[in-house]
Design an enzyme around this catalytic site. Sequence first.
Site, PDB file in Angstrom:
ATOM      1  N   TYR A   1     -10.986  -0.026  10.469  1.00  0.00           N
ATOM      2  CA  TYR A   1     -12.229   0.325   9.763  1.00  0.00           C
ATOM      3  C   TYR A   1     -12.528  -0.595   8.591  1.00  0.00           C
ATOM      4  CZ  TYR A   1      -8.623   2.917   7.178  1.00  0.00           C
ATOM      5  OH  TYR A   1      -7.478   3.265   6.518  1.00  0.00           O
ATOM      6  N   LYS A   2     -11.614  -1.539   8.286  1.00  0.00           N
ATOM      7  CA  LYS A   2     -11.882  -2.472   7.176  1.00  0.00           C
ATOM      8  C   LYS A   2     -12.635  -3.686   7.731  1.00  0.00           C
ATOM      9  CE  LYS A   2      -8.065  -0.591   4.554  1.00  0.00           C
ATOM     10  NZ  LYS A   2      -6.606  -0.540   4.477  1.00  0.00           N
TER      11      LYS A   2
ATOM     12  N   ASP B   1       2.302  -5.162   8.274  1.00  0.00           N
ATOM     13  CA  ASP B   1       1.092  -4.361   8.120  1.00  0.00           C
ATOM     14  C   ASP B   1      -0.070  -5.334   7.916  1.00  0.00           C
ATOM     15  OD1 ASP B   1      -1.090  -2.943   7.239  1.00  0.00           O
ATOM     16  OD2 ASP B   1       0.102  -1.494   6.096  1.00  0.00           O
TER      17      ASP B   1
ATOM     18  N   ARG C   1     -12.237  -5.551  -6.582  1.00  0.00           N
ATOM     19  CA  ARG C   1     -12.084  -6.298  -5.325  1.00  0.00           C
ATOM     20  C   ARG C   1     -13.464  -6.615  -4.763  1.00  0.00           C
ATOM     21  NH1 ARG C   1      -7.953  -3.310  -1.358  1.00  0.00           N
ATOM     22  NH2 ARG C   1      -9.624  -1.784  -1.501  1.00  0.00           N
TER      23      ARG C   1
ATOM     24  N   PHE D   1       0.865  -1.183   0.000  1.00  0.00           N
ATOM     25  CA  PHE D   1       0.000   0.000   0.000  1.00  0.00           C
ATOM     26  C   PHE D   1       0.906   1.239   0.000  1.00  0.00           C
ATOM     27  CE2 PHE D   1      -3.128   2.882   1.915  1.00  0.00           C
ATOM     28  CZ  PHE D   1      -4.293   2.476   1.275  1.00  0.00           C
TER      29      PHE D   1
HETATM   30  C1  PLP Z   1      -5.955   0.712   4.432  1.00  0.00           C
HETATM   31  C2  PLP Z   1      -4.486   0.615   4.538  1.00  0.00           C
HETATM   32  C3  PLP Z   1      -3.740   1.673   5.048  1.00  0.00           C
HETATM   33  C4  PLP Z   1      -4.428   2.973   5.410  1.00  0.00           C
HETATM   34  O1  PLP Z   1      -3.698   3.783   6.231  1.00  0.00           O
HETATM   35  P1  PLP Z   1      -4.451   4.866   7.158  1.00  0.00           P
HETATM   36  O2  PLP Z   1      -3.366   5.469   7.911  1.00  0.00           O
HETATM   37  O3  PLP Z   1      -5.447   4.110   7.972  1.00  0.00           O
HETATM   38  O4  PLP Z   1      -5.151   5.807   6.240  1.00  0.00           O
HETATM   39  C5  PLP Z   1      -2.370   1.495   5.164  1.00  0.00           C
HETATM   40  N1  PLP Z   1      -1.770   0.343   4.792  1.00  0.00           N
HETATM   41  C6  PLP Z   1      -2.482  -0.676   4.260  1.00  0.00           C
HETATM   42  C7  PLP Z   1      -1.804  -1.940   3.834  1.00  0.00           C
HETATM   43  C8  PLP Z   1      -3.846  -0.573   4.126  1.00  0.00           C
HETATM   44  O5  PLP Z   1      -4.542  -1.579   3.598  1.00  0.00           O
END
Ligand code: PLP
Length: 424
Positions: free
Chosen positions: A234-235, A209, A384, A128
């Site tokens: 939040y996911k 992560d 997705r 990400f």
């Molecule tokens: C959703 C996600 C994020 C999001 O980061 P935020 O700081 O919550 O905005 C970061 N890394 C990964 C792998 C994600 O899937």
Amino acid sequence: MTRNWLHEARALDDTDRLKGFRCRFHLPKDGIYMDGNSLGLASVDALKALERAAEEWRTRGIGGWLEAAPDWFTYGERIGAAMAPLVGAHPDEVVMTGSTTSNLHTLAATFYAPEGERRKILADELNFPSDLYALESQIRMKGGDPARDLLLARSADGRTLEEDDLIGMMDETVALALLPGVLYRSGQLLDIRRLTRAAHERGVMIGFDCAHSVGSVPHALHDDDADFAFWCSYKHLNGGPGAPAGLFVNRRHFGRTPGLAGWFGYVKERQFDMSISFEHARSAGGWQMGTPCVLSAASLDGALKLFNEAGIVEVREKSLALTGFLIEMVDERLFPLGFEVGTPRKPERRGGHVAVEHAEAWRICCALKKKGIVPDFRPPRVIRLAPVALYNTFEDVERTVAALETIVKGREYEAFSAEREAVS
Ligand SMILES: *Cc1c(COP(=O)(O)O)cnc(C)c1O
């Protein structure tokens, strides 16, 4: 004989042991939500907890810090302890605080200690992007050059990573490895235990992560001996938009000084002594920085209750059955229409969502939304779909596949523009 997919779906729903949880979520009225991997739905429990916290603010004011139930002062630690069974950690190894990205910052600031020849951070090109931005800035802060010190493992197929390649890159120039639990686009699940063992044998610190794995895949972060981990809530956890993120620090490291210190990481009993010399709590709580967002901590608190009732092992079992059913239908019904599965097929290699690929992915997503089905899109060609164990049904999955079939057979996507929106 052709299979009656809808019939099969309904039979699977009938015997689903988690079906009682669906009615505890706020589902779209006339549609199907397949985007729980981006933003999980609100539950009755989460909103009740949120309203309770709002009421406590209304009636108690400042008193809420100690008098609310649960008190706000130790909320991050408490929901961390409630979270711990989902990630296989001791209760004091997890705190809910900050955001995914800010937690990566404080953890990298703690665990990235370039020294002599060991100066590099190993990550991957499929990660990400926020994580890579954060790692680059951490390298710069320690006087390094991201072009030289950020090593990105390449993907041979643009979808997945090979553990052997990652391990092969862990040489004596690498100080820290930061890898995903589940890859956000393809949904590949990496072997945390194997990567951790290999990293430690080579003198490399390793963190994960888990934003895309937590809440759909059980973890054993402590037993696997990960040095640190972080994730958002939040996911798959359904904590609510921007709810506090997770931060795991292995007990072995409680003595280390948090990289980005702040007063909420102070030893709790003496935080209000207001001493000007920092003494961090010897727990993951020591990595908090400032005042927690109590309202979204409350909604997360409510959302976690559902997981602790259902059990993450049962969640995983149903999630694999849902994604397995989806993959089977994509192969049999959608492959002839130009669709392809971009997610590893083996259950132990995939997380909770499936990447369904198509050259017209963006316009197909628009057509799906028009029909009330919510997917998400990741460029260039990934749709997705996340059938979520706590609130989706096998019938939802069948109806989504049937809609994809209709959209492509009838060329319905051609009615939409190729221009993309700001949030997809
Ligand atoms: C959703 C996600 C994020 C999001 O980061 P935020 O700081 O919550 O905005 C970061 N890394 C990964 C792998 C994600 O899937």
